[in-house]
Structures are given as C-alpha cells and as structure tokens.
Design an enzyme around this catalytic site. Structure first.
Site, mmCIF file in Angstrom:
data_model
loop_
_atom_site.group_PDB
_atom_site.id
_atom_site.type_symbol
_atom_site.label_atom_id
_atom_site.label_comp_id
_atom_site.label_asym_id
_atom_site.label_seq_id
_atom_site.Cartn_x
_atom_site.Cartn_y
_atom_site.Cartn_z
ATOM 1 N N LYS A 154 -8.826 -6.174 -6.995
ATOM 2 C CA LYS A 154 -9.758 -7.171 -6.440
ATOM 3 C C LYS A 154 -10.414 -6.615 -5.181
ATOM 4 O O LYS A 154 -9.871 -5.711 -4.520
ATOM 5 C CB LYS A 154 -9.065 -8.499 -6.136
ATOM 6 N N VAL A 199 -2.353 2.431 -3.710
ATOM 7 C CA VAL A 199 -1.303 1.562 -3.169
ATOM 8 C C VAL A 199 -1.575 1.226 -1.688
ATOM 9 O O VAL A 199 -2.048 2.089 -0.936
ATOM 10 C CB VAL A 199 0.061 2.292 -3.314
ATOM 11 N N ALA A 200 -1.290 -0.016 -1.290
ATOM 12 C CA ALA A 200 -1.513 -0.509 0.090
ATOM 13 C C ALA A 200 -2.927 -0.180 0.554
ATOM 14 O O ALA A 200 -3.146 0.382 1.625
ATOM 15 C CB ALA A 200 -0.465 0.047 1.063
ATOM 16 N N ALA A 201 -3.882 -0.549 -0.275
ATOM 17 C CA ALA A 201 -5.258 -0.107 -0.091
ATOM 18 C C ALA A 201 -6.234 -1.244 0.154
ATOM 19 O O ALA A 201 -7.426 -1.020 0.335
ATOM 20 C CB ALA A 201 -5.693 0.674 -1.338
ATOM 21 N N GLY A 202 -5.761 -2.506 0.102
ATOM 22 C CA GLY A 202 -6.668 -3.651 0.251
ATOM 23 C C GLY A 202 -7.272 -4.094 -1.060
ATOM 24 O O GLY A 202 -8.157 -4.946 -1.101
ATOM 25 N N LEU A 203 -6.786 -3.515 -2.167
ATOM 26 C CA LEU A 203 -7.354 -3.824 -3.484
ATOM 27 C C LEU A 203 -6.438 -4.718 -4.329
ATOM 28 O O LEU A 203 -6.703 -4.941 -5.511
ATOM 29 C CB LEU A 203 -7.646 -2.519 -4.255
ATOM 30 N N GLY A 219 -3.455 -4.249 -5.579
ATOM 31 C CA GLY A 219 -2.777 -3.595 -6.709
ATOM 32 C C GLY A 219 -1.390 -4.159 -7.001
ATOM 33 O O GLY A 219 -1.118 -4.610 -8.118
ATOM 34 N N GLY A 220 -0.526 -4.173 -5.985
ATOM 35 C CA GLY A 220 0.843 -4.677 -6.174
ATOM 36 C C GLY A 220 0.843 -6.153 -6.542
ATOM 37 O O GLY A 220 1.620 -6.597 -7.402
ATOM 38 N N SER A 237 -1.541 -7.763 -8.090
ATOM 39 C CA SER A 237 -2.052 -7.912 -9.450
ATOM 40 C C SER A 237 -0.992 -7.533 -10.491
ATOM 41 O O SER A 237 -0.891 -8.162 -11.550
ATOM 42 C CB SER A 237 -3.299 -7.040 -9.637
ATOM 43 N N ASP A 254 -2.192 -13.171 -2.418
ATOM 44 C CA ASP A 254 -3.265 -12.791 -3.350
ATOM 45 C C ASP A 254 -2.893 -13.030 -4.810
ATOM 46 O O ASP A 254 -3.746 -12.929 -5.695
ATOM 47 C CB ASP A 254 -3.560 -11.280 -3.227
HETATM 48 O O1 C5P Z 1 1.191 -12.894 1.327
HETATM 49 P P1 C5P Z 1 1.507 -11.449 1.522
HETATM 50 O O2 C5P Z 1 2.955 -11.146 1.307
HETATM 51 O O3 C5P Z 1 0.617 -10.547 0.754
HETATM 52 O O4 C5P Z 1 1.200 -11.162 3.036
HETATM 53 C C1 C5P Z 1 1.639 -9.998 3.699
HETATM 54 C C2 C5P Z 1 1.567 -10.215 5.205
HETATM 55 O O5 C5P Z 1 0.207 -10.295 5.629
HETATM 56 C C3 C5P Z 1 2.207 -11.488 5.715
HETATM 57 O O6 C5P Z 1 3.572 -11.323 5.947
HETATM 58 C C4 C5P Z 1 1.441 -11.744 7.002
HETATM 59 O O7 C5P Z 1 1.918 -10.930 8.040
HETATM 60 C C5 C5P Z 1 0.048 -11.257 6.658
HETATM 61 N N1 C5P Z 1 -0.840 -12.344 6.184
HETATM 62 C C6 C5P Z 1 -1.289 -13.309 7.092
HETATM 63 N N2 C5P Z 1 -2.101 -14.313 6.649
HETATM 64 C C7 C5P Z 1 -2.501 -14.379 5.360
HETATM 65 C C8 C5P Z 1 -2.058 -13.406 4.441
HETATM 66 C C9 C5P Z 1 -1.227 -12.403 4.886
HETATM 67 O O8 C5P Z 1 -0.951 -13.255 8.280
HETATM 68 N N3 C5P Z 1 -3.313 -15.359 4.990
#
Ligand code: C5P
Length: 287
Positions: free
Chosen positions: A11, A95-99, A101-102, A104, A136
C-alpha cells in the site's frame, strides 16, 4: 483443500495527517491509502495440528514477531480451529519500508486461512482481529482505496483508481515507525483539508489532480533523519515525476508517473543506485 496461494499487496499513503497524540501511545490520524500490484504471496499447505511459517528472506522473523504467525493464532482461537497449516511467505515488498508489507501478509493470512479452513469470510469480524495485529491491517483485508481514521484502522472505503502507474524507490534501510511518530512535532494550526479535494480526483482517476493533493506529515521527520529520502524526491522531479511522496513512515518514495515512458527514464537514470526500484500500478479491492 491442500494448497492455496494468496496475494498480499503493498500500500501507499496518498495523504497522512496526524491529528493528535493519544493516551495509549498511538496517534489519531487521517490517511488515504491505495493498494498496488506489487505484492508478496502466501502459500498455505495443510498440516495436521502444528503451525509453521517460513519465508524466502532470511532477515524476516518467522516466530511470533511475524504478523502471519499472530494472524493464524488469533484466527484459530477465534474460530476454535484445531487443524494446522504451513504458510510460506514469498517477499517482494521491501521490509520496514512504509509499504505495509508485514501488515499485508497478516491480512492475507486472515482471509486466506478462512478460505483454507472453510470459515465464511465475515469482513466485519475479521476487521476486529486485523486491528489487533496492527493499524494498517484492517485496510489491507480488502485493499483498493480507503480513508482510515482513528489509528488508521477505522476504514471508510472509497472508489479506487486502479491502473495508475507508479514508481517506487527504496534506499535500502529500514525505518522504525514508532521512532518517526515519537519525533513528530504536532503543529498548532491545521493545514487545509486535502482529503476532501483528493476524493473526486481519485474517482476521476486524474493523476495530475491526485498529484496536487499528496501530503504526508511524517515526511519532515524522516527527511530530517535520512536526507537520502529528499534526494530521491529530487531525482524523481528531475526525471519528470513532479508528484512524489514518502509512503507511511518511510523510507520508500512513490512517484505518480504521467506515463510509463517516464518510468523508463527513471529506471535508466537511477540504474543500480538504489537496491529497490519498481514500476507498478494501483489496484482495485481484492475479490
Ligand atoms: O499499529 P502498528 O503496530 O503498525 O504501529 C506501530 C507503531 O507505530 C505503534 O506502536 C506506534 O508507536 C506508532 N503508531 C502511532 N500512531 C498510529 C499508528 C502507529 O503512533 N496511528
């Protein structure tokens, strides 16, 4: 069923606005997401009782840190399933790229396992499980295009704009999302509402207009920490890609291509400078 292969699309965030810091450590955001043809794939194979996850990339954990493992455990508990499964992940998304992946992969495991174990796919119920996996994940159950509010996990589907050409450039280092949110300074004044303007541009599939409303509030944080991300945006602009933005917390930059030919110029200009460059297209929701 003995085998099943499902896709887990990447995404991008066309808009990501951060509204406020919450007490639970998350942030309230408003984001518009779109899925892409670039996708991982998950192959499910029957096993008697145990749960095994493998991956073609050695740097991806296959224990409980992997959202696929968590998804399978959650689904088994929710529907009291005793059967086992082997899930092999073929990674194409960096991986850990803002896309996403994990995330999805986790979403695809939820939907794929329902089919595999003959559980009726009830998206409302799956949304609850998906939100436990990550912010996500609920969007990625269906994909296409949607507005996400709350942590990004409350999904309002929008008409998608499939078939738009995109270039993705990833500089090859991972960016931890919590660190980016932590370093974000929230502005006192709000900027004008791009989200309302973006919606008609997407439904008309108008890349020029979509390009005018791209915005990611996390970009300033990541750009400061990693000037290379800014450099990628500059190179894309020099190649004729005026609408480019970092996705999620980065570091991947996507560029909306005015034509696939411009994509070829980008590929030629960047050559092997970055470990991951890909031309892809936006997609509609998964069936
Ligand atoms: O939800 P997810 O596990 O992907 O989020 C990873 C980390 O990103 C969270 O632990 C938080 O630190 C940060 N985050 C946030 N606000 C969001 C989504 C993520 O602060 N809306």
């Amino acid at each position: 069923m003995k085998h099943l292969t499902v896709k887990a699309p990447a995404k991008i965030n066309l808009v990501l606005e951060v509204l406020k810091r919450r007490k639970d450590g998350y942030h309230d955001i408003r984001t518009v997401m779109h899925t892409l043809e670039l996708a991982d794939s998950l192959t499910l194979t029957a096993r008697r009782t145990d749960l095994v996850v493998s991956c073609d990339r050695t740097d991806v954990p296959t224990d409980e840190r992997n959202l696929v493992v968590k998804a399978a455990q959650l689904l088994r508990a929710e529907y009291k399933v005793e059967q086992g499964v082997h899930i092999h992940i073929q990674k194409r998304i960096p991986v850990a790229a803002g896309l996403g992946g994990g995330s999805s992969d986790g979403a695809a495991a939820l939907v794929g396992l329902c089919r595999f174990w003959n559980i009726p796919v009830d998206y409302e119920r799956l949304q609850g499980l998906a939100a436990q996996l990550g912010s996500d994940v609920p969007f990625l159950l269906r994909g296409g295009c949607a507005l996400g509010t709350g942590r990004g996990d409350r999904i309002f589907p929008w008409q998608a704009a499939p078939g738009l050409w995109m270039v993705l450039v990833n500089p090859g280092f991972a960016v931890p999302t919590p660190l980016i949110y932590k370093n974000l300074k929230l502005p006192l004044t709000r900027r004008k509402n791009y989200i309302t303007l973006l919606r008609p541009a997407i439904s008309k599939k108008n890349p020029e207009k979509i390009g005018e409303y791209l915005y990611n509030q996390l970009e300033t944080v990541t750009l400061k920490m990693h000037p290379e991300v800014r450099r990628i945006k500059e190179i894309l602009a020099a190649c004729g890609v005026s609408a480019a933005l970092m996705s999620g917390s980065g570091p991947t930059v996507f560029g909306l291509l005015p034509s696939p030919e411009v994509g070829r110029v980008v590929l030629k200009t960047l050559g092997s400078r970055y470990p991951f460059i890909c031309i892809t297209r936006t997609t509609g929701p998964l069936d």
